[in-house]
Structure formats: C-alpha cells, structure tokens
Scaffold this motif. Structure first.
Motif, PDB file in Angstrom:
ATOM      1  N   LEU A  79       0.769  -1.178  -0.129  1.00  0.00           N
ATOM      2  CA  LEU A  79       0.030   0.071  -0.149  1.00  0.00           C
ATOM      3  C   LEU A  79       0.862   1.307  -0.074  1.00  0.00           C
ATOM      4  CD1 LEU A  79      -2.729  -1.017   2.718  1.00  0.00           C
ATOM      5  CD2 LEU A  79      -3.024  -1.087   0.171  1.00  0.00           C
ATOM      6  N   GLY A  80       2.144   0.889  -0.062  1.00  0.00           N
ATOM      7  CA  GLY A  80       3.123   2.194  -0.207  1.00  0.00           C
ATOM      8  C   GLY A  80       3.446   2.853   1.220  1.00  0.00           C
ATOM      9  N   LEU A  81       2.976   1.950   2.306  1.00  0.00           N
ATOM     10  CA  LEU A  81       3.570   2.324   3.764  1.00  0.00           C
ATOM     11  C   LEU A  81       4.660   1.768   4.258  1.00  0.00           C
ATOM     12  CD1 LEU A  81      -0.218   1.904   5.153  1.00  0.00           C
ATOM     13  CD2 LEU A  81       0.701   4.348   4.650  1.00  0.00           C
ATOM     14  N   PRO A  82       5.436   2.327   5.104  1.00  0.00           N
ATOM     15  CA  PRO A  82       6.577   1.850   5.429  1.00  0.00           C
ATOM     16  C   PRO A  82       6.252   0.660   6.411  1.00  0.00           C
ATOM     17  CG  PRO A  82       6.108   3.810   6.892  1.00  0.00           C
ATOM     18  CD  PRO A  82       5.105   3.645   5.580  1.00  0.00           C
ATOM     19  N   ALA A  83       7.456  -0.545   6.311  1.00  0.00           N
ATOM     20  CA  ALA A  83       7.238  -1.523   6.967  1.00  0.00           C
ATOM     21  C   ALA A  83       7.697  -1.238   8.723  1.00  0.00           C
ATOM     22  CB  ALA A  83       8.439  -2.461   6.549  1.00  0.00           C
ATOM     23  N   ILE A  84       6.830  -1.898   9.627  1.00  0.00           N
ATOM     24  CA  ILE A  84       7.192  -1.726  10.916  1.00  0.00           C
ATOM     25  C   ILE A  84       7.932  -2.972  11.655  1.00  0.00           C
ATOM     26  CG2 ILE A  84       5.585  -1.368  13.093  1.00  0.00           C
ATOM     27  CD1 ILE A  84       3.474  -0.301  11.574  1.00  0.00           C
ATOM     28  N   ASN A  85       8.851  -2.437  12.525  1.00  0.00           N
ATOM     29  CA  ASN A  85       9.642  -3.529  13.169  1.00  0.00           C
ATOM     30  C   ASN A  85       8.688  -3.961  14.497  1.00  0.00           C
ATOM     31  OD1 ASN A  85      11.596  -5.234  13.917  1.00  0.00           O
ATOM     32  ND2 ASN A  85      13.062  -3.719  14.402  1.00  0.00           N
ATOM     33  N   TRP A  86       7.765  -4.611  14.362  1.00  0.00           N
ATOM     34  CA  TRP A  86       6.704  -4.969  15.404  1.00  0.00           C
ATOM     35  C   TRP A  86       7.285  -5.361  16.678  1.00  0.00           C
ATOM     36  CZ3 TRP A  86       2.011  -3.157  14.574  1.00  0.00           C
ATOM     37  CH2 TRP A  86       1.481  -2.960  13.334  1.00  0.00           C
ATOM     38  N   LEU A  87       8.211  -6.392  16.473  1.00  0.00           N
ATOM     39  CA  LEU A  87       8.524  -7.234  17.721  1.00  0.00           C
ATOM     40  C   LEU A  87       9.986  -6.863  18.377  1.00  0.00           C
ATOM     41  CD1 LEU A  87       7.748 -10.764  16.528  1.00  0.00           C
ATOM     42  CD2 LEU A  87       6.298  -9.175  17.943  1.00  0.00           C
ATOM     43  N   ASN A  88      10.487  -5.917  17.743  1.00  0.00           N
ATOM     44  CA  ASN A  88      11.838  -5.086  17.928  1.00  0.00           C
ATOM     45  C   ASN A  88      11.881  -3.894  18.492  1.00  0.00           C
ATOM     46  OD1 ASN A  88      13.421  -7.784  17.965  1.00  0.00           O
ATOM     47  ND2 ASN A  88      13.136  -7.505  15.608  1.00  0.00           N
ATOM     48  N   SER A  89      10.570  -3.042  18.092  1.00  0.00           N
ATOM     49  CA  SER A  89      10.613  -1.914  18.549  1.00  0.00           C
ATOM     50  C   SER A  89       9.729  -1.350  19.672  1.00  0.00           C
ATOM     51  CB  SER A  89      10.149  -0.963  17.506  1.00  0.00           C
ATOM     52  OG  SER A  89       9.485   0.384  17.583  1.00  0.00           O
ATOM     53  N   PRO A  90      10.296  -0.777  20.868  1.00  0.00           N
ATOM     54  CA  PRO A  90       9.492  -0.468  21.866  1.00  0.00           C
ATOM     55  C   PRO A  90       8.237   0.346  21.766  1.00  0.00           C
ATOM     56  CG  PRO A  90      11.837   0.076  22.396  1.00  0.00           C
ATOM     57  CD  PRO A  90      11.534  -0.413  20.906  1.00  0.00           C
ATOM     58  N   ASP A  91       8.022   0.928  20.715  1.00  0.00           N
ATOM     59  CA  ASP A  91       7.169   1.679  20.195  1.00  0.00           C
ATOM     60  C   ASP A  91       5.824   0.824  19.878  1.00  0.00           C
ATOM     61  OD1 ASP A  91       8.359   4.130  20.812  1.00  0.00           O
ATOM     62  OD2 ASP A  91       9.211   4.270  18.937  1.00  0.00           O
ATOM     63  N   TYR A  92       6.080  -0.258  19.391  1.00  0.00           N
ATOM     64  CA  TYR A  92       5.063  -1.139  18.535  1.00  0.00           C
ATOM     65  C   TYR A  92       4.993  -2.431  19.323  1.00  0.00           C
ATOM     66  CZ  TYR A  92       5.277   2.205  14.696  1.00  0.00           C
ATOM     67  OH  TYR A  92       5.144   3.217  13.873  1.00  0.00           O
ATOM     68  N   ALA A  93       5.327  -2.769  20.454  1.00  0.00           N
ATOM     69  CA  ALA A  93       5.552  -3.919  21.251  1.00  0.00           C
ATOM     70  C   ALA A  93       4.093  -4.162  21.934  1.00  0.00           C
ATOM     71  CB  ALA A  93       6.681  -4.035  22.043  1.00  0.00           C
ATOM     72  N   MET A  94       3.710  -3.338  22.404  1.00  0.00           N
ATOM     73  CA  MET A  94       2.326  -3.443  22.856  1.00  0.00           C
ATOM     74  C   MET A  94       1.222  -3.437  22.036  1.00  0.00           C
ATOM     75  SD  MET A  94       2.301  -4.181  26.281  1.00  0.00           S
ATOM     76  CE  MET A  94       0.485  -3.964  26.212  1.00  0.00           C
ATOM     77  N   ILE A  95       1.413  -2.708  20.997  1.00  0.00           N
ATOM     78  CA  ILE A  95       0.338  -2.888  19.837  1.00  0.00           C
ATOM     79  C   ILE A  95       0.377  -4.001  19.174  1.00  0.00           C
ATOM     80  CG2 ILE A  95      -0.010  -1.889  17.568  1.00  0.00           C
ATOM     81  CD1 ILE A  95       1.250   0.627  18.230  1.00  0.00           C
TER      82      ILE A  95
END
Length: 299
Positions: A144-160
C-alpha cells in the motif's frame, strides 16, 4: 424447585456445594489471604518461612519502582485497547453471522478455533506475521506504499503487537456468547419496530443493544479481569522476554519477574494484592455503572 425454602433444604444444598466450596477455599480464597500476609512480611524467605517483621516496606518498595508504573501503564493500555475493540468487532460479526442462516455453525466454529488454540501456537503464527522482512502484515503495508514496521523489536510497537493478537484471539468467545444473546431476543420486537418504520440502525440501537446489555456487561467484566492478568501472550510472543527493553511488561509479568527471577517474594505478593485491588475496584465500578444505566433505561 417449587418447594418452599427450609433449614433442611438449605443444609442439603450446602452439602451439595460443599466439595466445590472446599476447592475454592483451598485454591482461591486461602492463597489470597496468604498473599496479603506475605505482602506485609519484610525480608520473607520462602523456603524457611522466616521474616524480620510485619510492615509496609514491600508496598513502599513497590510504589517507588518505576518499572511497576510502566507495567501498570502497559496493563491499562492493553485493557483499553483490547476490551472495547473486541466487543465492537465481536458485536458486528455476531450480527452478521446471526443474519446468515446457512453455514452459520461452520462460521461459528471457524471464529471459535483461535480461542481454544494454544497461546504458544498462536504466538508462533503471529511472530511470522509480524516479521520485519518476510511478515505478511509488513508485506501488505509495503504493497500500500506504507513503511514496514519492526513490530517485535521496537519499544513503540511491542504493546500494539500484543493487543492486535489478543483481539483476534478473543473474538471467538465473545462472538459465541453474543450469538446466544441475539438468539434469545424475540423477533416480535423487530417486527413491531418495522411496522413503526424503524430502520436497521434504529432497531439495533433501541432493541438489540439494550437487550444485549447483560451479555455485554458480562463480556466487559471478563475482558477487564483477563486483560489485567495477561501474561501468556507477552511471554510467548517475545520468547520469554517482556518485549524490547521491557516495553511490554505487564503487571503479572512484573509479578513473575519479582517472584521467580529476582526472588523478591514480598514485593511480588504486594504487586499481586495491588492488582487484586485494581481489578476489584474496576469490577465494582462496572457493576454499579451497569445498574445505573439499567435503571435509567427502565424509566
């Protein structure tokens, strides 16, 4: 069932429930009081049962620990993220499934499978979905043209990441109970509303939602209780770690670390009592809030 209550029937009922009451007392009530006592024992040694004195030192240590407040914040975010979203999505899917008469049992079983599946197995699948390079979610985002997210290694996205997995896992149970609630609503209410010219949204708002209030209240209470007790999802999704830099530490994970890793049994017991008090307070607020709105609705 039609007999008048008497001392004899009361004692007979008590004898029938006595085995379960004994089990509840041994494995539920006694541990609560024992934990409360342990939380007041300073320098408690679990193998010998020795302690230096009774006091509130463990609670003082707990309230000065920044990691405890981080765990409290994460647990609150988890509950606020999972419970409302799960109820809304479950209610939407349950209404759609209820309107489908063919293959309803098939779809009901399909949605219920994640609830009875092992949390570890689900976490393995979601770990693959969350993979930073090869995960299906990041593939969809980049498509979709959106940036990939480092879900499991980023403190900002861990709880999400934990919240999204928990919402998906708990949908089946909520949907099943909501379908039971929908099936208990008499169709005559909807027929009368149609005669009066009420549209689908009006029928949902004035008939479905009020009559489902007891079921929604039950699911919300259970959701809050289970939300504050979350542990398996975090432990399995991050392979035994509380997320990157401890960003996904919850209250139960905090208790686990204090008890089994750091051997601070008094502080662990104190955190358990605080968790019990928080859940009890929120449950009472939900209970009296539900009674208040029920009375307002009956006026």
């Amino acid at each position: 069932m039609n007999q008048k209550a008497s001392w004899k029937s009361t004692w007979r009922a008590g004898l029938y429930t006595l085995p379960m009451l004994i089990l509840v007392g041994i494995f539920t009530i006694y541990p609560i009081f024992k934990s409360a006592e342990m939380s007041l024992q300073e320098n408690f040694k679990i193998f010998t049962g020795e302690f230096s004195a009774y006091g509130f030192k463990n609670y003082q240590i707990l309230l000065k620990d920044r990691k405890f407040y981080q765990a409290l914040k994460n647990s609150a975010l988890y509950v606020l993220g999972v419970v409302p979203a799960s109820l809304v999505i479950s209610l939407l899917i349950a209404n759609l499934l209820y309107s489908i008469k063919r293959l309803q049992s098939f779809f009901r079983s399909l949605y219920f499978i994640p609830f009875v599946t092992s949390t570890v197995a689900i976490s393995v699948v979601w770990s693959w979905l969350y993979h930073s390079r090869f995960g299906l979610i990041n593939y969809a985002l980049t498509s979709l043209g959106l940036p990939a997210i480092n879900w499991l290694n980023s403190p900002d996205y861990a709880m999400i990441a934990v919240i999204l997995m928990a919402i998906w896992k708990g949908l089946g149970f909520n949907i099943l109970l909501l379908l039971v609630g929908l099936s208990n609503i008499d169709d005559s209410y909807y027929k009368a509303a149609k005669v009066d010219g009420a549209g689908p949204w009006q029928r949902f708002w004035t008939i479905t939602l009020p009559l489902l209030r007891p079921m929604l209240f039950l699911l919300s209470v259970m959701g809050v209780i289970n939300g504050f007790k979350v542990f398996d999802e975090v432990f399995a999704l991050f392979s035994g770690r509380p997320g990157p830099a401890g960003s996904a530490t919850t209250l139960v994970y905090y208790l686990f670390q204090k008890f089994y890793v750091q051997n601070k049994y008094g502080v662990a017991a104190a955190s358990g009592i605080v968790l019990f008090a928080i859940v009890l307070a929120i449950t009472l607020i939900q209970y009296y809030g539900n009674r208040y709105f029920a009375k307002r609705g009956g006026e």
